[in-house]
Design a protein around this motif. Sequence first.
Motif, PDB file in Angstrom:
ATOM      1  N   PHE B   9       0.851  -1.191   0.000  1.00  0.00           N
ATOM      2  CA  PHE B   9       0.000   0.000   0.000  1.00  0.00           C
ATOM      3  C   PHE B   9       0.889   1.243   0.000  1.00  0.00           C
ATOM      4  O   PHE B   9       1.939   1.258   0.650  1.00  0.00           O
ATOM      5  CB  PHE B   9      -0.899   0.028   1.248  1.00  0.00           C
ATOM      6  N   GLU B  11      -0.854   4.368   0.067  1.00  0.00           N
ATOM      7  CA  GLU B  11      -1.707   5.364   0.693  1.00  0.00           C
ATOM      8  C   GLU B  11      -2.878   4.633   1.331  1.00  0.00           C
ATOM      9  O   GLU B  11      -3.380   3.657   0.760  1.00  0.00           O
ATOM     10  CB  GLU B  11      -2.222   6.338  -0.382  1.00  0.00           C
ATOM     11  N   PHE B  12      -3.273   5.057   2.524  1.00  0.00           N
ATOM     12  CA  PHE B  12      -4.373   4.385   3.198  1.00  0.00           C
ATOM     13  C   PHE B  12      -5.084   5.364   4.119  1.00  0.00           C
ATOM     14  O   PHE B  12      -4.530   5.776   5.131  1.00  0.00           O
ATOM     15  CB  PHE B  12      -3.850   3.189   4.011  1.00  0.00           C
ATOM     16  N   GLU B  13      -6.273   5.779   3.740  1.00  0.00           N
ATOM     17  CA  GLU B  13      -7.075   6.669   4.593  1.00  0.00           C
ATOM     18  C   GLU B  13      -8.268   5.858   5.081  1.00  0.00           C
ATOM     19  O   GLU B  13      -9.167   5.538   4.289  1.00  0.00           O
ATOM     20  CB  GLU B  13      -7.568   7.884   3.799  1.00  0.00           C
ATOM     21  N   LYS B  14      -8.249   5.522   6.348  1.00  0.00           N
ATOM     22  CA  LYS B  14      -9.270   4.643   6.926  1.00  0.00           C
ATOM     23  C   LYS B  14     -10.679   5.109   6.555  1.00  0.00           C
ATOM     24  O   LYS B  14     -11.014   6.282   6.708  1.00  0.00           O
ATOM     25  CB  LYS B  14      -9.120   4.636   8.445  1.00  0.00           C
ATOM     26  N   HIS B  17     -10.255   5.910   1.297  1.00  0.00           N
ATOM     27  CA  HIS B  17      -9.653   5.393   0.068  1.00  0.00           C
ATOM     28  C   HIS B  17      -8.280   4.790   0.353  1.00  0.00           C
ATOM     29  O   HIS B  17      -7.701   5.025   1.424  1.00  0.00           O
ATOM     30  CB  HIS B  17      -9.537   6.504  -0.983  1.00  0.00           C
ATOM     31  N   ALA B  18      -7.785   4.045  -0.623  1.00  0.00           N
ATOM     32  CA  ALA B  18      -6.469   3.428  -0.477  1.00  0.00           C
ATOM     33  C   ALA B  18      -5.847   3.243  -1.846  1.00  0.00           C
ATOM     34  O   ALA B  18      -6.554   3.159  -2.857  1.00  0.00           O
ATOM     35  CB  ALA B  18      -6.589   2.072   0.218  1.00  0.00           C
ATOM     36  N   LYS B  19      -4.511   3.245  -1.846  1.00  0.00           N
ATOM     37  CA  LYS B  19      -3.780   2.987  -3.088  1.00  0.00           C
ATOM     38  C   LYS B  19      -2.743   1.916  -2.820  1.00  0.00           C
ATOM     39  O   LYS B  19      -2.029   1.974  -1.810  1.00  0.00           O
ATOM     40  CB  LYS B  19      -3.038   4.255  -3.533  1.00  0.00           C
ATOM     41  N   THR B  53      -7.239  -4.591  -2.774  1.00  0.00           N
ATOM     42  CA  THR B  53      -7.067  -3.218  -2.289  1.00  0.00           C
ATOM     43  C   THR B  53      -8.358  -2.736  -1.623  1.00  0.00           C
ATOM     44  O   THR B  53      -8.354  -2.224  -0.502  1.00  0.00           O
ATOM     45  CB  THR B  53      -6.711  -2.271  -3.463  1.00  0.00           C
ATOM     46  N   LEU B  57      -9.419  -2.265   2.433  1.00  0.00           N
ATOM     47  CA  LEU B  57      -9.940  -0.941   2.818  1.00  0.00           C
ATOM     48  C   LEU B  57     -11.250  -1.091   3.591  1.00  0.00           C
ATOM     49  O   LEU B  57     -11.460  -0.457   4.631  1.00  0.00           O
ATOM     50  CB  LEU B  57     -10.158  -0.094   1.554  1.00  0.00           C
ATOM     51  N   SER B  91      -6.262   2.042  -7.195  1.00  0.00           N
ATOM     52  CA  SER B  91      -6.885   3.004  -6.284  1.00  0.00           C
ATOM     53  C   SER B  91      -8.287   2.522  -5.971  1.00  0.00           C
ATOM     54  O   SER B  91      -9.047   2.163  -6.873  1.00  0.00           O
ATOM     55  CB  SER B  91      -6.985   4.386  -6.940  1.00  0.00           C
ATOM     56  N   VAL B 151       2.500   1.557   4.864  1.00  0.00           N
ATOM     57  CA  VAL B 151       2.110   2.503   3.825  1.00  0.00           C
ATOM     58  C   VAL B 151       2.918   3.777   3.879  1.00  0.00           C
ATOM     59  O   VAL B 151       3.533   4.101   4.886  1.00  0.00           O
ATOM     60  CB  VAL B 151       0.610   2.844   3.921  1.00  0.00           C
TER      61      VAL B 151
END
Lengths: 128, 159
Positions: B9, B11-14, B17-19, B53, B57, B91, B151
């Motif tokens: 990962f 990027e990971f915003e609980k 979104h996540a990348k 992904t 998430l 994403s 991440v």
Amino acid sequence: MPTRDEIFSKVQATLVDALGVDDEDVTESARLSADLGAESIDFLDIVFRLEKNFATKIPRGELFPENFAAAGTAYVANGMVTEEGLKELKVRMPHADIDGFAKNPKVENLQELFTVGMIVNFLQRKLG
Amino acid sequence: MRWIWIDRFVEFEKGSHAKAIKNVSLAEEHLHDHFPGFPVMPGSLMLEGMAQTGGILLGDVHDFERAVILAKVPKVSYHGWVVPGDTLTYSATLANVSEEGGLVSCTAHVGERLVAEAEIVFAHVNADSGNGAIDQKSFVFSMRLLGVMDVGKAGTGTK
């Protein structure tokens, strides 16, 4: 407050996306399972999309009641929905045609209640 | 082979979104059969990468206490080849989440180029539903997947 026609067109677009059916298949009287091929997981998808498209929240079981015909209730006897069950359905699903269903209240016919028109009724009440 | 189709990962915003990235390598056996002399990343595995992904998430929303299973792919489309040497960026955006499951919108890019996009519906399965539901927490954290959660940008803005 949106008109019934406006609600219907958005519901139509929602079902086209969720079920991969054509516009013309989605009529008010079309049944979600028998006519449009919806399976159990599609009901979850439909609720997600309706929430998004109508910017509203639809709590679990409000549009599509669950476990109504579960064993051990007085709502069902010998494969038929009882008088008590019909009363309960009217409470839980004021948006559905319970009187129509009552003419032949077989449990297996419960799915017939889930029509496109029922969803439109539900949203009309909810958004009204 | 382990069924892990994302490498890390980034990027990971609980709950948002996540990348994740996936480096495509000619060392992957299946590329030699798909296709002989013309190795391209199978579309089904790109879908799996997007689902992993998006699934992680969604699982993270409930701290992996609920079993998340892929229930339906209402839409998926592919726009171009992905070849060895490419880095795929998956994403995933959480479009909706409820008690019963979640809807995730996903894209796959190589650089700026959009190569695939999908909508994926996940369902929560109760541990007591008798469907042989797996222990999601141990699935994510014991299958050497922990490393992919290191991440670049976490929800708190820290690593």
